[in-house]
Design a protein around this motif. Structure first.
Motif, mmCIF file in Angstrom:
data_model
loop_
_atom_site.group_PDB
_atom_site.id
_atom_site.type_symbol
_atom_site.label_atom_id
_atom_site.label_comp_id
_atom_site.label_asym_id
_atom_site.label_seq_id
_atom_site.Cartn_x
_atom_site.Cartn_y
_atom_site.Cartn_z
ATOM 1 N N LEU A 81 -67.027 -80.321 48.489
ATOM 2 C CA LEU A 81 -68.118 -81.151 47.978
ATOM 3 C C LEU A 81 -69.428 -80.850 48.696
ATOM 4 C CD1 LEU A 81 -66.382 -84.633 47.516
ATOM 5 C CD2 LEU A 81 -66.919 -82.943 45.759
ATOM 6 N N LEU B 270 -69.153 -83.274 38.671
ATOM 7 C CA LEU B 270 -67.925 -82.682 39.201
ATOM 8 C C LEU B 270 -66.895 -82.657 38.080
ATOM 9 C CD1 LEU B 270 -66.024 -81.676 41.512
ATOM 10 C CD2 LEU B 270 -65.397 -84.074 41.845
ATOM 11 N N TYR C 228 -71.565 -88.290 42.402
ATOM 12 C CA TYR C 228 -71.341 -87.370 41.285
ATOM 13 C C TYR C 228 -70.983 -88.133 40.004
ATOM 14 C CZ TYR C 228 -70.872 -83.784 44.938
ATOM 15 O OH TYR C 228 -71.081 -82.955 45.995
ATOM 16 N N ILE D 197 -68.602 -77.869 40.497
ATOM 17 C CA ILE D 197 -69.763 -78.745 40.710
ATOM 18 C C ILE D 197 -70.955 -78.131 39.993
ATOM 19 C CG2 ILE D 197 -71.363 -79.730 42.386
ATOM 20 C CD1 ILE D 197 -69.127 -79.737 44.432
#
Length: 507
Positions: A179, A441, A472, A504
């Motif tokens: 992330l 995401l 997200y 992402i």
């Protein structure tokens, strides 16, 4: 004579299949809290009212029209008295209050052209179409064929940057690094010797994935059943390992040379049915209901009466275990495949051996496991009970794979629009991302993907991960059938090597 007329009519309908799309012009517009779907019907043309169906969905909400056009009774030259929408504009109005775009619109319609002095009458082939309407413009969803054109979703994706992507199971720590866009390259800056050692260790670790770990008692039963001595046990384990290395290496080779995706086989219901049947037969053999003996088809390989046939079953089951492991894609698998592709593209054919090296690492412990089983006490009544216990485990596995195959069948109840629904969900998230500026995401997953289910249960349930994901727009894209054209096109766009695959996107 009448039958000849209908044959000619059918021929003409087939010949004019594409004209219905050109003749009946559909349009969509949003006015305040109303969505209007209308069709322009040319003079001397008409649509059958009972065959004209319009369905509007917003997410999982299915809308019904508040206003529908009036139909009239008509003496049809083709089918007799019927109800039609005659020439002119026909309009349906839906209430979309508190429902956000995009809207999915499905059309089904069939119509004809009446006989006039200038033209012979003709009925056009029934049409089925689907559109995505974002409130301003409507985009046709391309029909799912083996030759799929670029979809509107792919055009939308071009407006986003891929910030990071990864395939395979990621633990909480690795997922948090993902992330934060930290580099996940296993082999960057390492020597070839270090890479080989890492690949072998990575293959060894594949035995602990959710696809193989529950199978270990069953694997031990297959290797250790009726083992006579340590040497024979080691050879059974060795042949089991050879089956793993060859099959897993072949999967990797297909991925490198043909672009095959790990897990495709596991998403096939008939593969799961076949595995289920094999396991049921093995369970029956454990209960001594049937007798599986390959040795009568083989020749002796040594003086102690070991025969090739006695090792065919471990060899075969090793290959089955490797195929089942294909559904559990670990990051090391993707790293090995990428390295293999790069080496092969650079002219180094040795890169094609790396997937087999990974399979060899996975096979490494099994000869030792087979030799270890051989030092157990001599067979007796206790061994009968152990075999029966393993039989129960194997039977349970067979039934589970049968259920998995059944759940993957394209049943009517599940519909064929699953990939379309997932696409609409992703499009909606992309529109929302553009509107508020949040990154997206995407978690590509499937019910047959054990690593996907493990991540959902462990990683996505972690409180730290939940807090981080609040930054997200999270989309769970269910890629149940990897052979589905729409699903395959999207996975190919992101170069997904298998499931789970995480992406992402930043607007």
């Amino acid at each position: 004579m009448k039958s000849i007329f209908y044959v000619v009519l059918l021929f003409l309908a087939t010949a004019f299949h594409g004209l219905a799309d050109e003749v009946f012009k559909w349009s969509f517009e949003k006015e305040g809290n109303k969505l209007k779907a209308s069709v322009q019907i040319p003079p001397h043309h008409y649509l059958y009212s009972d065959q004209t169906i319009i369905i509007v969905n917003s997410g999982e909400v299915k809308l019904k029209p508040q206003v529908t056009p009036d139909s009239i009774k008509y003496d049809d030259e083709f089918s007799g008295e019927t109800m039609i929408f005659s020439s002119g504009k026909a309009e349906w109005v839906f209430s979309i209050a508190e429902l956000n775009p995009p809207y999915q619109i499905k059309l089904e319609y069939a119509g004809c052209r009446a006989t006039t002095e200038e033209h012979v009458g003709i009925c056009f082939m029934p049409q089925e179409k689907a559109y995505i309407f974002d409130g301003e413009s409507a985009r046709l969803i391309v029909a799912e064929t083996n030759d799929v054109a670029a979809t509107p979703l792919l055009e939308m994706l071009k407006g986003f940057n891929v910030q990071n992507s990864a395939s395979g199971y990621l633990g909480v720590s690795d997922f948090m690094k993902f992330l934060n866009s930290e580099d996940q390259d296993f082999f960057d800056g390492k020597s070839m010797l270090a890479i080989i050692i890492l690949i072998i260790l990575g293959g060894l670790g594949l035995n602990l994935t959710p696809c193989i770990l529950p199978m270990i008692p069953i694997n031990l039963a297959i290797i250790g059943a009726d083992t006579g001595n340590r040497r024979q046990g080691m050879f059974r384990g060795l042949f089991y390992g050879i089956g793993i290395a060859l099959a897993y290496g072949a999967l990797g080779l297909l991925s490198v040379l043909a672009g095959a995706r790990f897990g495709t086989l596991n998403s096939n219901p008939w593969f799961n049915f076949a595995v289920g049947v094999v396991f049921v037969l093995l369970a029956l053999a454990m209960f001594e209901v049937i007798h599986i003996d390959f040795s009568r088809f083989s020749t002796k390989v040594s003086t102690d009466k070991m025969k090739v046939g006695s090792f065919l079953l471990p060899l075969f089951m090793g290959a089955v275990a490797a195929l089942l492991a294909g559904a559990c894609v670990a990051p090391v698998v993707i790293a090995v495949l990428l390295l293999s592709v790069n080496l092969y593209a650079a002219g180094n054919w040795g890169g094609l051996l790396l997937p087999f090296l990974l399979g060899a690492g996975m096979a490494l412990p099994w000869p030792f496991a087979g030799a270890g089983l051989a030092i157990l006490p001599k067979p007796g009544q206790w061994m009968v009970r152990v075999k029966q216990f393993f039989g129960v485990l194997i039977l349970g596995a067979g039934l589970w794979f049968g259920w998995q195959g059944w759940s993957l069948l394209p049943l009517e109840s599940s519909g064929s629009s699953n990939s379309t629904e997932e696409t609409v969900k992703l499009e909606k998230a992309l529109l929302e991302s553009k509107r508020i500026g949040k990154p997206v995401l995407i978690d590509f997953w499937a019910t047959w993907c054990k690593n996907c289910l493990a991540m959902e249960r462990v990683v996505f349930a972690d409180s730290q991960v939940k807090d981080e994901l609040s930054r997200y727009i999270v989309v769970k894209f269910q890629a149940e059938d990897l052979r589905d054209p729409q699903t395959k096109q999207i996975l190919d766009y992101f170069e997904a090597g298998g499931l789970p695959h995480l992406v992402i996107l930043k607007p």
